[in-house]
Design a protein around this motif. Structure first.
Motif, short mmCIF file in Angstrom:
data_model
loop_
_atom_site.label_atom_id
_atom_site.label_comp_id
_atom_site.label_asym_id
_atom_site.label_seq_id
_atom_site.Cartn_x
_atom_site.Cartn_y
_atom_site.Cartn_z
N ARG A 1 0.82 -1.21 0.00
CA ARG A 1 0.00 0.00 0.00
C ARG A 1 0.86 1.26 0.00
NH1 ARG A 1 -2.03 3.92 -0.50
NH2 ARG A 1 -3.93 4.87 0.32
N PHE A 2 1.91 1.26 0.79
CA PHE A 2 2.72 2.48 0.94
C PHE A 2 4.06 2.31 0.25
CE2 PHE A 2 -0.22 2.19 4.48
CZ PHE A 2 -0.92 3.38 4.34
N ARG A 3 4.01 1.81 -0.98
CA ARG A 3 5.20 1.54 -1.76
C ARG A 3 6.09 2.79 -1.85
NH1 ARG A 3 3.16 -1.11 -6.99
NH2 ARG A 3 2.18 -2.47 -5.47
N ASP A 4 5.41 3.95 -1.93
CA ASP A 4 6.18 5.18 -2.08
C ASP A 4 6.93 5.58 -0.81
OD1 ASP A 4 3.65 5.38 -1.03
OD2 ASP A 4 3.42 7.50 -1.53
N ARG A 5 6.47 5.07 0.33
CA ARG A 5 7.17 5.41 1.59
C ARG A 5 7.67 4.14 2.26
NH1 ARG A 5 2.28 8.89 3.25
NH2 ARG A 5 1.57 7.76 1.43
N ILE A 6 8.16 3.23 1.40
CA ILE A 6 8.50 1.90 1.90
C ILE A 6 9.60 1.95 2.96
CG2 ILE A 6 10.29 1.29 0.19
CD1 ILE A 6 8.69 -1.44 0.00
N GLY A 7 10.47 2.95 2.85
CA GLY A 7 11.55 3.07 3.82
C GLY A 7 11.04 3.19 5.25
N ARG A 8 10.05 4.07 5.45
CA ARG A 8 9.54 4.29 6.80
C ARG A 8 8.79 3.06 7.31
NH1 ARG A 8 6.29 9.55 7.35
NH2 ARG A 8 6.75 9.19 9.55
N VAL A 9 8.02 2.44 6.40
CA VAL A 9 7.28 1.24 6.81
C VAL A 9 8.26 0.12 7.19
CG1 VAL A 9 5.60 -0.50 6.08
CG2 VAL A 9 5.37 1.85 5.28
N TYR A 10 9.29 -0.04 6.35
CA TYR A 10 10.28 -1.07 6.62
C TYR A 10 10.98 -0.80 7.96
CZ TYR A 10 13.34 -4.84 5.03
OH TYR A 10 13.99 -6.03 4.89
N GLY A 11 11.30 0.46 8.18
CA GLY A 11 11.94 0.82 9.43
C GLY A 11 11.06 0.47 10.63
N ALA A 12 9.77 0.81 10.53
CA ALA A 12 8.85 0.50 11.63
C ALA A 12 8.78 -1.01 11.85
CB ALA A 12 7.46 1.05 11.32
#
Lengths: 799, 258
Positions: A134-145
């Protein structure tokens, strides 16, 4: 395109934390209901759940992103319900590992448990994966979380286990799933689902999760079957569930290998079980009076027959039996080392009067510490170092400990103990007798190797081995035994009807006199192992009696493959009792994991033909992601093992190492996008190879140097030492995915799936390699696999 | 799971050992009323006895030690093992494998029962003590071989079930008791033979004392489904005690050459 709402980072982190916490908790729960060796299966089944989620997401395709909130809330809530429900369901599967070799339905039951317990991980991973989609464009933050949550979860569950009983911890972790769902619902302002999820969370937290169904074949279960036996108290920590049992009608009489010549039996006792097994006894003793007399008639009393007023170190003091033995045999001072504070507290608190306060007697000092760490930091000067017999006979006899790493009985450990002896001091190690001998001879070989390492050319002159009906005791002397000491050993044995198995000047006719074997196996074995043909004997012996080392710390594993056909052919004649089957079961687990991974991860993708069949680079993609999956898990498993010694316990090591790899690999993956060149993974892999190979040589001395610092500091050191390697190891996978994203996005689900399969297998395969050749070999294999992967980095698609 | 090969009976052995035994078994079975279910069990039991005989012959060939007296085999052939296993495992009763009987206990592998019974070497006039009744099967096998069997079980529900079962099946010379076996059965001591199937951390001295001169005590050692070795305690005519530890099977831990 309108901007999407912010990703539910807290919910993702919490779900990820709950999943990792669940994984570590399952290690603990399985140690209690079954035995520790299912640990590898749990790491593997968690990865299976993660792998299958990749397939599920690939099959869902774009739909997944469109219904993110609903699907995420469902996945998180289902994780919570399944975490509790699947564990209870798995407990209802009548699986009995002891019947694996007898009952053809048992492997299917094991497989059922494996699949059922993968389900919660499937839900959690699907929820997290949905957030990525869903948040492919902000994958960095999701991955970090995701990774920070996972890292926190693995460590947080340890804290939880200090304050909650294991089943209560299960309730708490289950509740975290719907809490994550409620957080996500709140963020999306969907109040109805939020209330529902919160209600589910409350329900899971409040409702009792049920009781632990401990296998009826463990000592605790069997004891509680006898009339009048009752549980007096239970205490729990990550180090174990301690159960104290009283059996007034049918008294405990725990005195392993007590000589028939003993004029007295054991006194009144309370039974103490660790994780339902590993039975120890609290002996009734008068604080001011003499310790119980039967202790003098155990094989472990031998060193006291050779020393007056010794300074004694007891490793594995438990509830104080060996301390009472030392005091009763005239010890001037006793340092008692016990790793589990709750264990020692039993005889300092609740049962202090019953036990006669063994640790508070004059001359006794109790140290709550891990044995190796304590000895490393100790100034030494001990006349006697006594390594206690702590594991249960039943499970030992079946080879159930085969997969337990033990750093107490390695060449390095024995060398360390010897170094801390006073001049002429004695190291005493007592083991259960097995027939034909296995760990008894392995211990002798290990001691001989330690003596040789210390520059002693004739180790046989420093060794004495005696055996009784059920136990054997090995003495290792600082310096050769004197004639007077040899005479004292003989006298000790004759008075107690114990047999000499090795004494420097003994003759063949002195062996095998009291407890008579078909052949003088122990004497013959000792003679061969201490003679010029030791290597040939070790090779020809049907059990693995090679010395255990820190690199291959499987003291309890005696299985050799050549046993399997011979003993299964003899099963009709009772041959299976001679088979050490812990290790073959591990290999069966590997086969099971392979089938599950291929069937559940790869086949669905293949069937739906989502992968574009015509891609020229498929072969490279396969090799690259397969190699990465195996290599990553090899390194991770090897590090868990390396850190068991440093962090004192497998569960600490698993939590710290998993946590460190998750967090730092996550950070590494975030910067992987900035790697330059046609083959960006090559830089990372070169760094991985360098750091991994260096760590093989550098880590052991660093860890040994820091062995005595406080545990929290050791956790921090562990994280710091793993950080650089994990950081680099986080890069190749996203770098490969990014390359596919540019030219062959249809192969991305394949890459996930292949990597998932390899991870599932890698967890178990790493242990198999470690048992056969050692952990250095596991690391070398990982480096080689990384090399293969680097050479197979997916090529850019031709424009 | 690695495949577990089924025990192969070679043709020569079939003609040498199994066939005569089968003939014997059939002859013996001729005296049994031919009810349908009983027939089925009897057939399976004969198969089990034949298997044990063949295995014992193998062992004899491997080790040269003579084993398994005909009267022990006859007792194995007449004891209805299916009565001693849980209802749902009856089909497996005559397989040569141990089975769970509940409460974390097992009924031993038939071959091991035969071996232990043989090791006890008990005669028709003997009094035998058993510590660990379990299902009652070992006591039932001993019953036709000796004068009286005294058996003690520590787990009350197991002991009760076994007592009822032995009574129902007409084993009139077996006495049962629920309680602590460590001190033996003082009132009925001494015994010609003692079998201890309960786990023990050491050999209970009271049991040694209750052994008659010339008596034999057998203790299987290991874990529930896998007997590792058998301890044989013998007391000679002078009361001198010897302990032996025997592997149940011909197994040499060293390969002969390399």
């Amino acid at each position: 395109m309108t901007r999407a709402p912010a990703p539910p980072l807290a919910a993702v982190a919490l779900l990820s934390a709950a999943a990792l916490g669940y994984e570590v908790l399952l290690l603990r729960l399985f140690s209690i209901v079954q035995w520790h060796h299912f640990a590898y299966m749990i790491i593997s089944l968690a990865l299976l759940g993660y792998g299958v989620s990749g397939t599920v997401l690939a099959l869902l395709g774009e739909r997944a992103g469109r219904h993110f909130e609903t699907l995420f809330m469902a996945a998180a809530s289902l994780f919570g319900a399944a975490a509790v429900g699947c564990f209870l369901a798995a407990q209802r599967v009548p699986f009995n590992p002891l019947e694996l070799l007898w009952d053809a339905s048992q492997p299917a039951r094991l497989a059922a448990i494996y699949l059922v317990l993968a389900v919660p991980f499937l839900f959690a991973a699907t929820g997290i994966g949905l957030a990525f989609v869903r948040f492919r464009d902000r994958i960095g933050r999701v991955y970090g979380a995701d990774l920070l949550g996972a890292g926190g979860g693995a460590l947080g569950v340890l804290g939880l286990l200090f304050v909650a009983m294991p089943m209560d911890a299960l309730s708490v972790i289950g509740a975290l799933g719907p809490v994550a769902a409620a957080l996500a619902a709140g963020q999306a302002r969907r109040w109805g689902p939020m209330v529902a999820a919160a209600a589910l969370a409350a329900g899971l937290a409040v409702l009792p999760a049920g009781t632990l169904g401990i296998t009826p074949y463990k000592g605790l279960s069997q004891t509680l079957e006898t009339a009048g036996a009752r549980v007096l108290s239970e205490s729990s920590s990550p180090l174990g569930l301690l159960t104290v049992v009283d059996s007034p009608r049918i008294p405990f009489r725990h005195a392993p290998g007590l000589s028939l010549a003993s004029p007295v039996g054991p006194p009144e006792q309370l039974g103490v079980f660790t994780d339902g097994d590993a039975y120890a006894a609290i002996n009734r003793s008068d604080p001011g009076g003499p310790p119980p007399g039967h202790f003098a008639y155990l094989t472990s009393a031998l060193p006291y027959a050779l020393r007056q007023d010794p300074r004694v170190l007891v490793l594995g003091a438990g509830v104080g039996g060996d301390v009472l033995q030392a005091l009763g045999q005239g010890a001037a001072a006793v340092d008692a080392v016990e790793i589990n504070r709750q264990m020692a507290d039993l005889v300092r608190g609740t049962y202090a009067e019953f036990a006669g306060r063994p640790f508070d007697r004059p001359g006794v000092r109790l140290h709550i510490a891990e044995a190796r760490g304590f000895v490393t930091a100790s100034g030494g000067g001990y006349d006697i170092i006594q390594v206690a017999l702590l594991d249960a006979f039943g499970s030992a006899s079946a080879g159930l400990h085969a997969l337990n790493e033990s750093y107490l009985y390695t060449v390095e450990a024995l060398g360390l103990y010897l170094d801390r002896l006073a001049d002429g001091g004695l190291l005493a190690v007592t083991r259960w007798v097995k027939l034909p001998p296995r760990d008894g001879l392995k211990l002798l070989a290990t001691a001989a190797a330690a003596l040789r390492r210390a520059g002693i050319e004739e180790p046989g002159r420093h060794l004495a081995l005696i055996r009784g009906w059920k136990t054997s005791t090995l003495l290792v002397r600082d310096g050769p035994f004197t004639a007077a000491e040899a005479a004292a050993v003989r006298r000790f044995c004759v008075e107690r009807s114990f047999d000499l198995a090795w004494l420097p000047d003994m003759t063949a006719d002195e062996a095998n006199r009291f407890t008579v074997l078909d052949q003088p196996y122990f004497f013959d074995g000792a003679t061969a192992l201490l003679g010029p043909d030791a290597a040939s004997f070790t090779d020809r012996y049907k059990y693995d009696i090679r010395p255990a080392t820190d690199d291959r710390p499987y003291f309890f594993n005696a299985f050799k493959w050549r046993l399997l056909p011979e003993l299964t052919a003899l099963r009709g004649r009772g041959g299976l009792g001679l088979l050490e089957w812990g290790y073959p079961v591990l290999v069966a687990t590997l086969a099971q994991a392979a089938v599950a991974a291929v069937l559940l991860i790869a086949v669905p993708l293949w069937l739906t033909r989502r992968a574009a069949a015509g891609h020229a680079g498929r072969g490279r993609v396969l090799v690259y992601f397969l190699g990465l999956g195996f290599a990553f898990l090899f390194v991770e498993m090897a590090f868990i093992q390396k850190f068991i010694l440093f962090l004192n316990h497998p569960i600490y090591a698993a939590a710290a190492v998993l946590s460190a790899f998750l967090v730092f690999a996550g950070l590494g993956s975030l910067v992987s996008a900035r790697l330059p060149g046609r083959n960006p993974a090559a830089f990372a892999i070169a760094a991985i190879a360098m750091i991994a190979l260096t760590s093989v040589f550098v880590l052991p001395p660093i860890l040994a140097e820091l062995a005595a610092i406080p545990l929290p500091a050791r956790f921090a050191v562990s994280m710091a030492l793993i950080a650089p390697l994990a950081f680099c190891m986080g890069m190749p996978f996203p770098a490969g995915l990014a390359r596919l994203g540019q030219g062959a996005p249809a192969l991305i689900p394949w890459a996930w799936a292949i990597n998932g399969c390899a991870s599932v297998l890698g967890a178990v395969l790493a242990t198999v390699i470690a048992i056969e050749v050692g952990f250095t070999a596991v690391i070398l294999a990982a480096v080689a696999l990384y090399g293969v992967a680097a050479a197979s980095f997916p090529r850019p698609e031709p424009p | 799971m690695p495949p577990v090969p089924i025990i192969r009976v070679r043709a020569s052995m079939l003609t040498r050992v199994v066939a005569p035994l089968l003939v014997l078994a059939v002859a013996w079975l001729a005296g049994v009323p031919p009810a349908g279910a009983a027939d089925e069990h009897a057939e399976k039991r004969a198969g089990m006895v034949a298997t044990i005989a063949a295995l014992a012959a193998d062992d004899n060939r491997d080790t040269g030690r003579g084993r398994l007296a005909p009267r022990v085999m006859a007792a194995m052939g007449q004891t209805p093992r299916h009565e001693f296993v849980p209802e749902r495992r009856r089909d497996d009763a005559y397989r040569n494998s141990p089975l769970p009987i509940g409460h974390g206990q097992t009924i031993s592998q038939p071959y091991i029962v035969a071996l232990m019974t043989d090791l006890l070497d008990a005669g028709p006039g003997d009094r035998v003590l058993e510590v660990g009744t379990g299902s009652g099967y070992q006591a039932a096998v001993l019953a036709p071989l000796v004068a009286r069997v005294f058996t003690i079980e520590i787990i009350p529900p197991l002991g009760r079930t076994a007592a009822e079962r032995l009574k129902r099946l007409g084993y009139g010379n077996v006495e049962t008791r629920i309680g602590d076996g460590y001190y033996g059965w003082e009132d009925e001591a001494p015994f010609d033979a003692i079998v201890v199937t309960a786990a023990a951390s050491h050999i209970p001295p009271p049991l040694v004392q209750q052994l008659k001169p010339g008596g034999r005590m057998v203790i299987p050692v290991g874990e529930r489904f896998h007997v590792q070795y058998l301890t044989l305690v013998t007391k000679d005519a002078d009361g001198h005690v010897t302990v032996r530890e025997l592997l149940p099977v011909a197994f040499v831990p060293l390969t002969g050459d390399h």
